[in-house]
Design an enzyme around this catalytic site. Structure first.
Site, PDB file in Angstrom:
ATOM      1  N   HIS A  64       1.001  -9.430   4.440  1.00  0.00           N
ATOM      2  CA  HIS A  64      -0.134  -8.497   4.484  1.00  0.00           C
ATOM      3  C   HIS A  64      -0.865  -8.585   3.140  1.00  0.00           C
ATOM      4  O   HIS A  64      -0.665  -7.770   2.250  1.00  0.00           O
ATOM      5  CB  HIS A  64       0.327  -7.073   4.788  1.00  0.00           C
ATOM      6  CG  HIS A  64      -0.802  -6.172   5.231  1.00  0.00           C
ATOM      7  ND1 HIS A  64      -0.830  -5.536   6.460  1.00  0.00           N
ATOM      8  CD2 HIS A  64      -1.954  -5.818   4.628  1.00  0.00           C
ATOM      9  CE1 HIS A  64      -1.939  -4.824   6.573  1.00  0.00           C
ATOM     10  NE2 HIS A  64      -2.653  -4.976   5.455  1.00  0.00           N
ATOM     11  N   ASN A 117      -1.741 -10.975   8.199  1.00  0.00           N
ATOM     12  CA  ASN A 117      -2.712  -9.919   8.401  1.00  0.00           C
ATOM     13  C   ASN A 117      -4.078 -10.395   7.901  1.00  0.00           C
ATOM     14  O   ASN A 117      -4.230 -10.765   6.730  1.00  0.00           O
ATOM     15  CB  ASN A 117      -2.323  -8.671   7.596  1.00  0.00           C
ATOM     16  CG  ASN A 117      -3.348  -7.550   7.769  1.00  0.00           C
ATOM     17  OD1 ASN A 117      -3.391  -6.915   8.813  1.00  0.00           O
ATOM     18  ND2 ASN A 117      -4.185  -7.314   6.762  1.00  0.00           N
ATOM     19  N   GLU A 118      -5.044 -10.413   8.776  1.00  0.00           N
ATOM     20  CA  GLU A 118      -6.433 -10.746   8.432  1.00  0.00           C
ATOM     21  C   GLU A 118      -6.581 -11.994   7.564  1.00  0.00           C
ATOM     22  O   GLU A 118      -7.138 -11.935   6.467  1.00  0.00           O
ATOM     23  CB  GLU A 118      -7.114  -9.548   7.756  1.00  0.00           C
ATOM     24  CG  GLU A 118      -7.206  -8.349   8.685  1.00  0.00           C
ATOM     25  CD  GLU A 118      -8.067  -7.220   8.148  1.00  0.00           C
ATOM     26  OE1 GLU A 118      -8.482  -7.277   6.978  1.00  0.00           O
ATOM     27  OE2 GLU A 118      -8.333  -6.286   8.916  1.00  0.00           O
ATOM     28  N   GLN A 160       0.803  -1.219   0.000  1.00  0.00           N
ATOM     29  CA  GLN A 160       0.000   0.000   0.000  1.00  0.00           C
ATOM     30  C   GLN A 160       0.842   1.278   0.000  1.00  0.00           C
ATOM     31  O   GLN A 160       0.332   2.347  -0.313  1.00  0.00           O
ATOM     32  CB  GLN A 160      -0.944  -0.007   1.210  1.00  0.00           C
ATOM     33  CG  GLN A 160      -1.978  -1.121   1.119  1.00  0.00           C
ATOM     34  CD  GLN A 160      -2.918  -1.147   2.314  1.00  0.00           C
ATOM     35  OE1 GLN A 160      -2.675  -1.856   3.283  1.00  0.00           O
ATOM     36  NE2 GLN A 160      -3.990  -0.373   2.265  1.00  0.00           N
TER      37      GLN A 160
END
Ligand code: BGC
Length: 424
Positions: free
Chosen positions: A112, A156-157, A18
């Site tokens: 991620h 992540n998630e 990101q």
């Protein structure tokens, strides 16, 4: 003395894809460039943090924050299967050292959402050796960095896809059995189908193929064991997305079904970890017929989520009670153009965390999402979650008042909560 423990981690988070820019070996980069790609715009140069990380870390530290959560891009470390890049490893070592030079604790995420394009092409998490491949990458990184990093987040998630399914945002499709063929095209189709939801590409697929989800569970366990074998004192966990799921009259069964499908199986694994990463932004309320949409609200997120800062205190309490391990808030924040609303939201969310601590929850830290206005997956650059604005052409960083405010709260270990003028 405040409610927050003395060694509380006060930080901000980012994710490689990101913010770094030109992450060209990653699956999502490939998806961004398929015909009719389901992204508002490609990630491109993102925030150019690959080159500007030192400035980012300095701004974070100067505000008063003491923790930086960032992710390592597997696709840079292992751009082709079995080819490990020492030069890229050194890049991340420089990031870690930049943190330490500022007395900032690095909290490092090993995955991620994005995976190397070669890994996606071979079947992503559905391939039989997915956990072996992830463990090999983790061993390479941790062997090199363990003397300077003691906090690791494996995934992540990992429940992002499960949440989408359980909440009805992603219908189960026929493509589920067809993982090997047309992987790239299919990932793009998934993202179209779930419209607007971040991170679905890499993590929705395991949910659609139960064997792949099992591989992710195995990958987490194996990564944890590998990290502990290299660095017994390291703290390891994974970050689980959880809304504050509430039931209106008669909605208990539906609410409980969502938790049972999309959250509890992941919290089960956290019981063996050193902490459970909590990522909460909003709530969802369920009635007997399903989800009850929130009333329109002037404060609503740019993403359309309900403004409900109390959610975080509730989920922190639930996560620590369910898992029996301490909670670490690894994400919480708001996409808004109104920085005062960000301060109001964060202040209220932290009051909720303080209440949770007051009622006995063990909480290790609060890491805000996010340090920089960045590339918010499907929505492109329009969602401003950042404590720092970034000029799209020059990459110039402009800290927002919320950065100074949160840093001031950190310096007083929470004493300044409730005031909107805590900045250094
Ligand atoms: C993800 C971030 C994302 C944020 C806001 C989380 O789901 O981990 O990558 O940008 O939420 O949508």
């Amino acid at each position: 003395m405040t409610t927050f423990p003395d060694d509380f981690l006060w930080g901000a988070a980012t994710a490689g894809h990101q913010i770094e820019g030109n992450n060209v070996r990653a699956d999502i980069w490939a998806m961004e460039h398929v015909t009719d790609a389901p992204f508002a715009e490609p990630s491109g140069d993102a925030c150019d943090s690959y080159h500007r990380y030192a400035e980012d870390i300095r701004l974070l530290a100067e505000s008063g924050l003491n923790t930086y959560r960032f992710s390592i891009e597997w696709s840079r470390i292992e751009p082709e299967r079995g080819l490990f890049s020492r030069a890229e490893l050194e890049h991340y070592r420089r990031m870690v050292r930049s943190c330490l030079a500022h007395d900032v604790t690095p909290v490092v995420t090993l995955n991620h959402f994005t995976v190397p394009a070669w890994f996606a092409r071979e079947g992503a998490w559905a391939q039989p050796d997915a956990a072996d491949l992830f463990e090999r990458y983790v061993r390479f990184v941790v062997t090199e960095l363990h003397t300077e990093v003691s906090w690791w987040i494996t995934f992540n998630e990992p429940n992002a896809g499960a949440l989408l399914l359980a909440t009805g945002a992603l219908p189960l499709g026929a493509a589920a059995d067809d993982l090997a063929a047309g992987q790239r095209k299919m990932m793009a189709e998934f993202a179209v189908r779930v419209g607007g939801t971040p991170g679905v590409a890499s993590m929705a697929i395991p949910v659609l193929a139960p064997a792949a989800m099992e591989n992710v569970f195995t990958a987490h366990r194996r990564a944890r064991a590998a990290i502990k074998s290299i660095s017994p004192a390291a703290r390891v966990g994974w970050s689980i997305a959880v809304h504050d799921f509430q039931a209106a009259d008669g909605g208990e069964e539906r609410r409980d079904a969502v938790l049972a499908q999309a959250v509890h199986p992941f919290w089960e694994l956290s019981r063996e970890d050193d902490f459970v990463g909590v990522q909460t932004y909003t709530r969802e309320v369920y009635g007997p017929e399903g989800r009850i949409p929130a009333e329109p609200d002037d404060n609503a997120f740019l993403t359309g989520w309900e403004y409900y800062p109390a959610a975080l205190g509730h989920t922190v309490q639930q996560a620590s009670a369910y898992t029996g391990v301490p909670a670490l808030v690894t994400e919480n924040g708001i996409a808004t153009a109104d920085d005062k609303a960000r301060i109001r939201y964060t202040s209220a969310a932290l009051e909720g965390v303080a209440d949770a601590i007051g009622s006995g929850a063990k909480v290790l830290g609060y890491i805000h999402w996010t340090l920089l206005d960045n590339w918010e997956w499907h929505s492109g650059f329009a969602m401003t979650f950042g404590l720092i604005a970034v000029d799209r052409d020059t990459f110039a960083r402009t800290p927002k008042p919320s950065l100074g405010w949160l840093g001031g709260v950190a310096l007083g270990n929470g004493a300044a909560l409730g005031s909107e003028t805590s900045a250094r």
